[in-house]
Design a protein around this motif. Structure first.
Motif, mmCIF file in Angstrom:
data_model
loop_
_atom_site.group_PDB
_atom_site.id
_atom_site.type_symbol
_atom_site.label_atom_id
_atom_site.label_comp_id
_atom_site.label_asym_id
_atom_site.label_seq_id
_atom_site.Cartn_x
_atom_site.Cartn_y
_atom_site.Cartn_z
ATOM 1 N N LYS A 32 -14.941 30.679 40.033
ATOM 2 C CA LYS A 32 -14.933 30.470 38.594
ATOM 3 C C LYS A 32 -13.509 30.607 38.075
ATOM 4 O O LYS A 32 -12.806 31.572 38.375
ATOM 5 C CB LYS A 32 -15.839 31.484 37.912
ATOM 6 N N LEU A 33 -13.087 29.621 37.297
ATOM 7 C CA LEU A 33 -11.738 29.645 36.738
ATOM 8 C C LEU A 33 -11.651 30.558 35.503
ATOM 9 O O LEU A 33 -10.601 31.118 35.205
ATOM 10 C CB LEU A 33 -11.306 28.220 36.374
ATOM 11 N N VAL A 34 -12.791 30.709 34.774
ATOM 12 C CA VAL A 34 -12.810 31.532 33.554
ATOM 13 C C VAL A 34 -13.896 32.583 33.701
ATOM 14 O O VAL A 34 -15.025 32.269 34.059
ATOM 15 C CB VAL A 34 -13.087 30.676 32.301
ATOM 16 N N ASN A 35 -13.583 33.847 33.465
ATOM 17 C CA ASN A 35 -14.549 34.936 33.553
ATOM 18 C C ASN A 35 -15.407 34.947 32.309
ATOM 19 O O ASN A 35 -14.921 35.108 31.190
ATOM 20 C CB ASN A 35 -13.810 36.269 33.705
ATOM 21 N N SER A 36 -16.747 34.756 32.486
ATOM 22 C CA SER A 36 -17.666 34.697 31.346
ATOM 23 C C SER A 36 -18.399 36.007 31.114
ATOM 24 O O SER A 36 -19.278 36.078 30.257
ATOM 25 C CB SER A 36 -18.669 33.554 31.564
ATOM 26 N N ILE A 37 -18.105 37.044 31.889
ATOM 27 C CA ILE A 37 -18.788 38.328 31.761
ATOM 28 C C ILE A 37 -17.924 39.252 30.897
ATOM 29 O O ILE A 37 -16.741 39.484 31.197
ATOM 30 C CB ILE A 37 -19.038 38.958 33.137
ATOM 31 N N ASN A 38 -18.530 39.792 29.824
ATOM 32 C CA ASN A 38 -17.807 40.671 28.893
ATOM 33 C C ASN A 38 -18.236 42.126 28.993
ATOM 34 O O ASN A 38 -17.461 43.031 28.653
ATOM 35 C CB ASN A 38 -18.013 40.188 27.456
ATOM 36 N N LEU A 39 -19.488 42.388 29.455
ATOM 37 C CA LEU A 39 -20.014 43.741 29.522
ATOM 38 C C LEU A 39 -20.405 44.085 30.945
ATOM 39 O O LEU A 39 -20.718 43.187 31.747
ATOM 40 C CB LEU A 39 -21.243 43.878 28.607
ATOM 41 N N PHE A 58 -22.542 44.914 34.110
ATOM 42 C CA PHE A 58 -23.868 44.487 34.580
ATOM 43 C C PHE A 58 -24.422 43.280 33.805
ATOM 44 O O PHE A 58 -25.611 43.026 33.843
ATOM 45 C CB PHE A 58 -24.893 45.634 34.504
ATOM 46 N N GLU A 59 -23.566 42.582 33.101
ATOM 47 C CA GLU A 59 -24.060 41.437 32.338
ATOM 48 C C GLU A 59 -24.545 40.326 33.266
ATOM 49 O O GLU A 59 -25.553 39.678 33.010
ATOM 50 C CB GLU A 59 -22.950 40.908 31.430
ATOM 51 N N GLY A 60 -23.855 40.121 34.381
ATOM 52 C CA GLY A 60 -24.289 39.092 35.316
ATOM 53 C C GLY A 60 -25.605 39.412 35.975
ATOM 54 O O GLY A 60 -26.484 38.561 36.110
ATOM 55 N N SER A 61 -25.826 40.708 36.329
ATOM 56 C CA SER A 61 -27.080 41.125 36.932
ATOM 57 C C SER A 61 -28.221 41.008 35.945
ATOM 58 O O SER A 61 -29.345 40.653 36.299
ATOM 59 C CB SER A 61 -26.959 42.565 37.427
ATOM 60 N N LEU A 62 -27.968 41.288 34.657
ATOM 61 C CA LEU A 62 -28.999 41.220 33.638
ATOM 62 C C LEU A 62 -29.444 39.772 33.435
ATOM 63 O O LEU A 62 -30.641 39.494 33.279
ATOM 64 C CB LEU A 62 -28.474 41.802 32.334
ATOM 65 N N CYS A 63 -28.484 38.855 33.458
ATOM 66 C CA CYS A 63 -28.852 37.444 33.324
ATOM 67 C C CYS A 63 -29.722 36.971 34.468
ATOM 68 O O CYS A 63 -30.668 36.219 34.276
ATOM 69 C CB CYS A 63 -27.585 36.597 33.237
ATOM 70 N N MET A 64 -29.436 37.448 35.655
ATOM 71 C CA MET A 64 -30.229 37.046 36.811
ATOM 72 C C MET A 64 -31.645 37.584 36.696
ATOM 73 O O MET A 64 -32.620 36.895 37.043
ATOM 74 C CB MET A 64 -29.570 37.553 38.093
ATOM 75 N N LEU A 65 -31.803 38.846 36.168
ATOM 76 C CA LEU A 65 -33.147 39.419 36.035
ATOM 77 C C LEU A 65 -33.942 38.677 34.969
ATOM 78 O O LEU A 65 -35.146 38.458 35.118
ATOM 79 C CB LEU A 65 -33.041 40.889 35.671
ATOM 80 N N LEU A 66 -33.294 38.256 33.886
ATOM 81 C CA LEU A 66 -33.981 37.531 32.837
ATOM 82 C C LEU A 66 -34.459 36.179 33.314
ATOM 83 O O LEU A 66 -35.522 35.703 32.932
ATOM 84 C CB LEU A 66 -33.068 37.391 31.614
ATOM 85 N N LEU A 67 -33.638 35.521 34.184
ATOM 86 C CA LEU A 67 -34.047 34.242 34.725
ATOM 87 C C LEU A 67 -35.217 34.406 35.667
ATOM 88 O O LEU A 67 -36.060 33.556 35.759
ATOM 89 C CB LEU A 67 -32.848 33.575 35.451
#
Length: 206
Positions: free
Chosen positions: A188-195, A197-206
């Motif tokens: 990824k060229l741009v980091n989209s995670i600001n908080l 565990f935000e990436g892990s939370l998105c995966m659980l929601l999906l």
């Protein structure tokens, strides 16, 4: 060179010397066809001469009789590349012989219903493996490549394999699975995670 013909015969008249006309019998060919012996002569290449060669105009191939050659005290040796006519007196060592075909009249008859090997062990003359046999030995040899399988048997580097040529027309599924690798995720060229565990939370929601 033919071990199944009892007399020398040709349809090429110019090959013969000292030809004389005769009224011989009929010779049977394949397909219920036959031809009449109408002459005989001598065939020579200045090194060896074959006498009483039958001339049959209907014959498609010129044939030299192995039994007639052996009657002149010569012997023959066949390989996968050529046939050799050996000088009188040549003897094959007994330990080299694995089967015998006794001469009956002018033909050599092999009796496969009895054990005619000179050694006590059975011999296998199968050279090309079937697709099923090739797959079986591919698994037994630890899924090595086809080229390496043939190399091992051709060089006699493995015991207990009577086959000499393996063939595989389809790829081995187990080999494909063993070589399969997961494709890496693109960077990824741009980091989209600001908080945190935000990436892990998105995966659980999906």
């Amino acid at each position: 060179m033919d071990s199944g013909v009892s007399r020398h015969m040709t349809s090429t008249l110019y090959l013969l010397k000292d030809v004389k006309s005769i009224r011989g019998g009929y010779v049977g060919f394949a397909g219920n066809q036959c031809g009449q012996i109408v002459g005989e002569g001598t065939l020579t290449n200045e090194k060896v001469a074959f006498k009483n060669v039958n001339y049959i105009s209907e014959l498609e191939n010129n044939l030299l009789s192995i039994s007639q050659i052996c009657d002149k005290q010569f012997s023959t040796h066949f390989t996968d590349r050529e046939c050799l006519i050996l000088k009188p007196g040549f003897k094959i060592p007994e330990e080299w012989i694995i089967m015998r075909a006794p001469r009956v009249n002018d033909l050599y008859v092999m009796n496969m219903s009895t054990a005619s090997t000179s050694s006590g062990s059975a011999q296998c003359f199968i050279s090309r493996a079937s697709e099923r046999e090739s797959v079986l030995w591919h698994r037994r040899m630890g899924h090595i490549s086809l080229r390496k399988m043939n190399h091992l048997v051709h060089k006699n580097l493995v015991e207990g394999v009577n086959l000499r040529n393996f063939q595989l027309t389809e790829d081995c599924l187990d080999c494909k699975k063993g070589k399969k690798m997961m494709k890496p995720h693109p960077k990824k060229l741009v980091n989209s995670i600001n908080l945190p565990f935000e990436g892990s939370l998105c995966m659980l929601l999906l």
